[in-house]
Design an enzyme around this catalytic site. Structure first.
Site, PDB file in Angstrom:
ATOM      1  N   TYR A 192       2.905  10.639 -11.251  1.00 34.99           N
ATOM      2  CA  TYR A 192       2.169   9.805 -10.286  1.00 34.99           C
ATOM      3  C   TYR A 192       1.311   8.782 -11.017  1.00 34.99           C
ATOM      4  O   TYR A 192       1.347   7.583 -10.705  1.00 34.99           O
ATOM      5  CB  TYR A 192       1.304  10.708  -9.412  1.00 34.99           C
ATOM      6  CG  TYR A 192       0.404   9.968  -8.446  1.00 34.99           C
ATOM      7  CD1 TYR A 192       0.901   9.486  -7.253  1.00 34.99           C
ATOM      8  CD2 TYR A 192      -0.950   9.776  -8.734  1.00 34.99           C
ATOM      9  CE1 TYR A 192       0.077   8.810  -6.351  1.00 34.99           C
ATOM     10  CE2 TYR A 192      -1.772   9.106  -7.849  1.00 34.99           C
ATOM     11  CZ  TYR A 192      -1.255   8.636  -6.657  1.00 34.99           C
ATOM     12  OH  TYR A 192      -2.078   7.967  -5.780  1.00 34.99           O
TER      13      TYR A 192
ATOM     14  N   LYS B  99       1.051   4.498 -11.092  1.00 34.58           N
ATOM     15  CA  LYS B  99      -0.169   3.777 -10.727  1.00 34.58           C
ATOM     16  C   LYS B  99      -0.701   2.941 -11.897  1.00 34.58           C
ATOM     17  O   LYS B  99      -1.321   1.892 -11.665  1.00 34.58           O
ATOM     18  CB  LYS B  99      -1.230   4.769 -10.221  1.00 34.58           C
ATOM     19  CG  LYS B  99      -0.827   5.450  -8.906  1.00 34.58           C
ATOM     20  CD  LYS B  99      -0.537   4.436  -7.807  1.00 34.58           C
ATOM     21  CE  LYS B  99      -0.256   5.094  -6.471  1.00 34.58           C
ATOM     22  NZ  LYS B  99      -0.043   4.088  -5.393  1.00 34.58           N
TER      23      LYS B  99
ATOM     24  N   ASN C   1       0.797  -1.226   0.000  1.00 35.94           N
ATOM     25  CA  ASN C   1       0.000   0.000   0.000  1.00 35.94           C
ATOM     26  C   ASN C   1       0.832   1.280   0.000  1.00 35.94           C
ATOM     27  O   ASN C   1       0.346   2.310  -0.458  1.00 35.94           O
ATOM     28  CB  ASN C   1      -0.918  -0.002   1.224  1.00 35.94           C
ATOM     29  CG  ASN C   1      -1.554   1.330   1.475  1.00 35.94           C
ATOM     30  OD1 ASN C   1      -2.483   1.741   0.788  1.00 35.94           O
ATOM     31  ND2 ASN C   1      -1.028   2.067   2.460  1.00 35.94           N
TER      32      ASN C   1
END
Length: 282
Positions: A159, A163, A90
């Site tokens: 970012y 992801k 995570n």
């Protein structure tokens, strides 16, 4: 994997935010917890919260971008509880507000090191541990709604790139673990009340050390609108583990933007159907 009671879970980025929310949900279902994070003091506070719920919890100070550090967290799980059943990769950092061409090399190394290599290091360390006991288990990788599209106007390409990679890793892992009894989920949340926009303050020295990113400060209010509490996301993840769901979504407001992206891809296939025969035959 409906019965989580007595199973052991490792959660990275567990000192706060989504990680702590997931840890609390797992604790409520009877899991033992290995809480892993870069920050010792908040990590101990998180352990106290989990312990107050009646769950067994230990901590491991971990830099997920560093393979030996992640491997050490795996040993903590085995030494403390004898086996690992659930791995939640995570931990993540933000990189919003800077156009792709202006992201520095140090920043690229940092965001890739945490958001991508952190998941890779978790897979390399934890999946063999889950395989070893033959009881099955589950892997959760935290992506983002930005795993599914790049939002315009927020300069978050660096970012989002990491992801997208988390989604691809998760899809590949699900295929490779088919039939093993080990499930895979990719969590793709929208706004959540976390401290991710403050992550630059804890950037490790080898990536340049702590620094200020004022461009992210201006985005906090935009992301706060509609933000969910981490505990809500944690309960959603618990349900996904129990039901063996792959895509784990928490927000639906981006549906139209994501659908538009896929419509554009479909249109490109239609264009290829129309154009390629002429090009091949020319």
């Amino acid at each position: 994997m409906r019965d989580i009671a007595g199973k052991t879970a490792t959660v990275t980025g567990a000192a706060s935010g989504i990680g702590l929310g997931i840890a609390k949900a797992l604790a409520s279902a009877g899991a033992n917890l290995v809480l892993a994070d870069l920050r010792p003091e908040p990590l101990e506070a998180a352990r106290a919260q989990i312990a107050s719920m009646g769950a067994r919890a230990v901590t491991a100070v971990v830099d997920v971008s560093d393979p030996p550090s992640v491997e050490a967290a795996g040993r903590v799980a085995l030494d403390s509880f004898g086996a690992l059943h659930i791995a939640v990769n995570n931990a993540g950092v933000a990189m919003h507000g800077t156009p792709v061409e202006q992201v520095t090399l140090q920043e690229w190394n940092w965001v890739i090191g945490v958001n991508m290599m952190g998941v890779i290091n978790g897979i390399r360390t934890f999946v063999p541990m889950i395989r070893a006991h033959g009881q099955g288990g589950h892997v959760v990788n935290t992506g983002s709604v930005s795993s599914l599209f790049v939002r315009e106007g927020r300069d978050q390409g660096a970012y989002a790139m990491t992801k997208y990679a988390v989604l691809a890793l998760s899809e590949a892992l699900e295929q490779e673990l088919a039939g093993s009894g080990i499930g895979v989920s990719v969590l793709c949340p929208g706004g959540v009340t976390t401290s991710i926009f403050d992550s630059a303050a804890t950037r490790p020295d080898r990536f340049g050390g702590s620094y200020s990113r004022p461009q992210q400060e201006t985005l906090k209010s935009a992301f706060a609108a509609g933000a969910l509490p981490p505990e809500t996301v944690g309960r959603r993840v618990l349900q996904a583990i129990q039901d063996n769901e792959f895509y784990v979504l928490t927000h639906t407001g981006e549906r139209d933007a994501i659908t538009a992206r896929f419509d554009r891809i479909r249109a490109a296939f239609d264009r290829a159907d129309a154009i390629m025969p002429r090009i091949i035959g020319s």
